[in-house]
Motif scaffolding. Structure first.
Motif, short mmCIF file in Angstrom:
data_model
loop_
_atom_site.label_atom_id
_atom_site.label_comp_id
_atom_site.label_asym_id
_atom_site.label_seq_id
_atom_site.Cartn_x
_atom_site.Cartn_y
_atom_site.Cartn_z
N VAL A 166 -1.48 -0.22 -4.14
CA VAL A 166 -0.88 -1.48 -3.67
C VAL A 166 -0.34 -2.27 -4.86
CG1 VAL A 166 -1.39 -3.70 -2.56
CG2 VAL A 166 -2.30 -1.59 -1.59
N ARG A 167 -1.14 -2.36 -5.92
CA ARG A 167 -0.70 -3.09 -7.11
C ARG A 167 0.55 -2.46 -7.73
NH1 ARG A 167 -6.57 -3.41 -9.05
NH2 ARG A 167 -7.28 -5.33 -8.09
N ALA A 168 0.58 -1.12 -7.76
CA ALA A 168 1.75 -0.43 -8.33
C ALA A 168 3.00 -0.77 -7.53
CB ALA A 168 1.51 1.08 -8.35
N LEU A 169 2.88 -0.77 -6.20
CA LEU A 169 4.03 -1.14 -5.37
C LEU A 169 4.43 -2.59 -5.60
CD1 LEU A 169 3.08 0.70 -2.07
CD2 LEU A 169 5.06 1.19 -3.53
N GLN A 170 3.45 -3.48 -5.67
CA GLN A 170 3.75 -4.89 -5.89
C GLN A 170 4.39 -5.11 -7.25
OE1 GLN A 170 -0.19 -6.40 -5.01
NE2 GLN A 170 0.55 -7.29 -3.10
N ASP A 171 3.95 -4.37 -8.25
CA ASP A 171 4.55 -4.49 -9.59
C ASP A 171 6.03 -4.13 -9.57
OD1 ASP A 171 2.13 -5.30 -10.62
OD2 ASP A 171 1.66 -3.36 -11.57
N ASP A 172 6.42 -3.25 -8.63
CA ASP A 172 7.82 -2.87 -8.47
C ASP A 172 8.52 -3.69 -7.39
OD1 ASP A 172 7.86 -1.01 -10.52
OD2 ASP A 172 7.30 0.66 -9.21
N GLN A 173 7.90 -4.81 -7.00
CA GLN A 173 8.48 -5.77 -6.06
C GLN A 173 8.58 -5.27 -4.62
OE1 GLN A 173 8.92 -9.00 -7.06
NE2 GLN A 173 7.93 -8.15 -8.86
N PHE A 174 7.69 -4.33 -4.24
CA PHE A 174 7.64 -3.86 -2.86
C PHE A 174 6.57 -4.61 -2.08
CE2 PHE A 174 9.60 -0.18 -4.88
CZ PHE A 174 10.62 0.10 -3.99
N ILE A 175 6.76 -4.67 -0.77
CA ILE A 175 5.78 -5.27 0.13
C ILE A 175 5.06 -4.13 0.85
CG2 ILE A 175 5.44 -6.73 2.18
CD1 ILE A 175 8.18 -8.09 1.40
N PRO A 176 3.77 -3.91 0.57
CA PRO A 176 3.04 -2.84 1.23
C PRO A 176 2.73 -3.18 2.69
CG PRO A 176 1.99 -3.46 -0.84
CD PRO A 176 3.00 -4.52 -0.51
N VAL A 177 2.95 -2.20 3.57
CA VAL A 177 2.59 -2.31 4.99
C VAL A 177 1.62 -1.17 5.25
CG1 VAL A 177 3.43 -2.24 7.36
CG2 VAL A 177 4.83 -3.33 5.58
N ILE A 178 0.37 -1.52 5.54
CA ILE A 178 -0.71 -0.53 5.56
C ILE A 178 -1.21 -0.25 6.97
CG2 ILE A 178 -3.04 -0.01 4.71
CD1 ILE A 178 -2.39 -1.95 2.34
N SER A 179 -1.25 1.05 7.30
CA SER A 179 -1.89 1.51 8.53
C SER A 179 -3.36 1.77 8.21
CB SER A 179 -1.26 2.83 9.01
OG SER A 179 0.08 2.65 9.36
N PRO A 180 -4.27 1.23 9.00
CA PRO A 180 -5.70 1.33 8.68
C PRO A 180 -6.30 2.70 9.03
CG PRO A 180 -5.42 0.10 10.69
CD PRO A 180 -4.04 0.41 10.18
N ILE A 181 -5.84 3.73 8.34
CA ILE A 181 -6.36 5.08 8.50
C ILE A 181 -6.94 5.47 7.16
CG2 ILE A 181 -5.79 7.48 9.00
CD1 ILE A 181 -3.28 6.35 10.51
N GLY A 182 -8.24 5.67 7.10
CA GLY A 182 -8.88 5.98 5.84
C GLY A 182 -9.19 7.45 5.69
N PHE A 183 -9.93 7.76 4.64
CA PHE A 183 -10.37 9.13 4.41
C PHE A 183 -11.84 9.10 4.02
CE2 PHE A 183 -9.59 7.71 0.18
CZ PHE A 183 -10.40 8.46 -0.65
N GLY A 184 -12.50 10.23 4.20
CA GLY A 184 -13.90 10.30 3.86
C GLY A 184 -14.25 11.69 3.38
N ALA A 185 -15.52 12.01 3.46
CA ALA A 185 -16.01 13.29 2.95
C ALA A 185 -15.44 14.47 3.69
CB ALA A 185 -17.53 13.31 3.04
N HIS A 186 -15.05 14.31 4.94
CA HIS A 186 -14.61 15.44 5.75
C HIS A 186 -13.12 15.43 6.05
CE1 HIS A 186 -18.74 16.59 6.10
NE2 HIS A 186 -19.04 15.38 6.53
N ASN A 187 -12.34 14.59 5.38
CA ASN A 187 -10.88 14.64 5.59
C ASN A 187 -10.13 14.11 4.41
OD1 ASN A 187 -11.38 11.89 5.86
ND2 ASN A 187 -10.56 11.75 7.92
#
Length: 187
Positions: A166-187
């Motif tokens: 997110v910080r890398a995108l913001q540093d390049d002046q982008f607005i992050p739009v995040i879908s709340p799909i995470g990852f864990g031990a099994h994916n």
């Protein structure tokens, strides 16, 4: 709506201390699925314009969106009925495919497109991108009988957030739009 120059000046004058106070700050905006479902195209465009404006005045907006009603509609179109236990969606592998398709595809791309059309530079991410959202399988204890536990499938609780992408995108002046799909031990 037409706004007189005098009214516009008064609004900007009143807003200036807030603009100065939050300049350079990360502002996380939750755009829920019900808000998306209940909004007209005009309301969604106003939301997108507001996000682009926050960015233009020096804030760093991050949009995290939902999509429950849109997921239900997609499941219905596929002839599958969503199952809920104590208000939580039961997410088997087939449902998870639909969730990913709707959140990271349909809903996210609509929001990204509207922000870009409003003059922002939005980029869509899921919580899997760059290891953003790590989660573990959620345990659902029965409300009536604490000795009973429900299996709600591929539903997780967040264990950590790595904001570097997110910080890398913001540093390049982008607005992050995040879908709340995470990852864990099994994916």
């Amino acid at each position: 709506m037409k706004v007189s120059p005098k009214t516009r000046a008064a609004v900007l004058s009143e807003a200036l201390p807030y603009l100065q106070r939050f300049a350079g700050k990360v502002i996380v905006v939750k755009y829920g699925g019900n808000a998306l479902a209940d909004s007209s195209e005009d309301a969604m465009a106003v939301f997108a314009r507001d996000i682009a404006l926050l960015h233009a005045v020096g804030m760093k907006p991050v949009v995290v969106h939902g999509g429950g009603p849109q997921i239900e509609n997609a499941l219905s179109r596929l002839g599958k009925k969503g199952e809920f236990i104590q208000g939580m969606r039961v997410t088997d592998a087939e449902t998870m495919e639909v969730v990913e398709w709707v959140l990271a595809g349909e809903v996210q791309q609509d929001i990204v497109g509207l922000i870009n059309a409003a003059g922002g530079k939005a980029v869509g991410l899921t919580g899997r991108d760059g290891g953003l959202i790590r989660a573990h399988k959620m345990r659902m204890v029965d409300k009536s009988d604490p000795a009973l536990e429900h299996d709600i499938g591929q539903v997780g609780e967040i264990t950590s957030i790595d904001p570097s992408v997110v910080r890398a995108l913001q540093d390049d002046q982008f607005i992050p739009v995040i879908s709340p799909i995470g990852f864990g031990a099994h994916n």
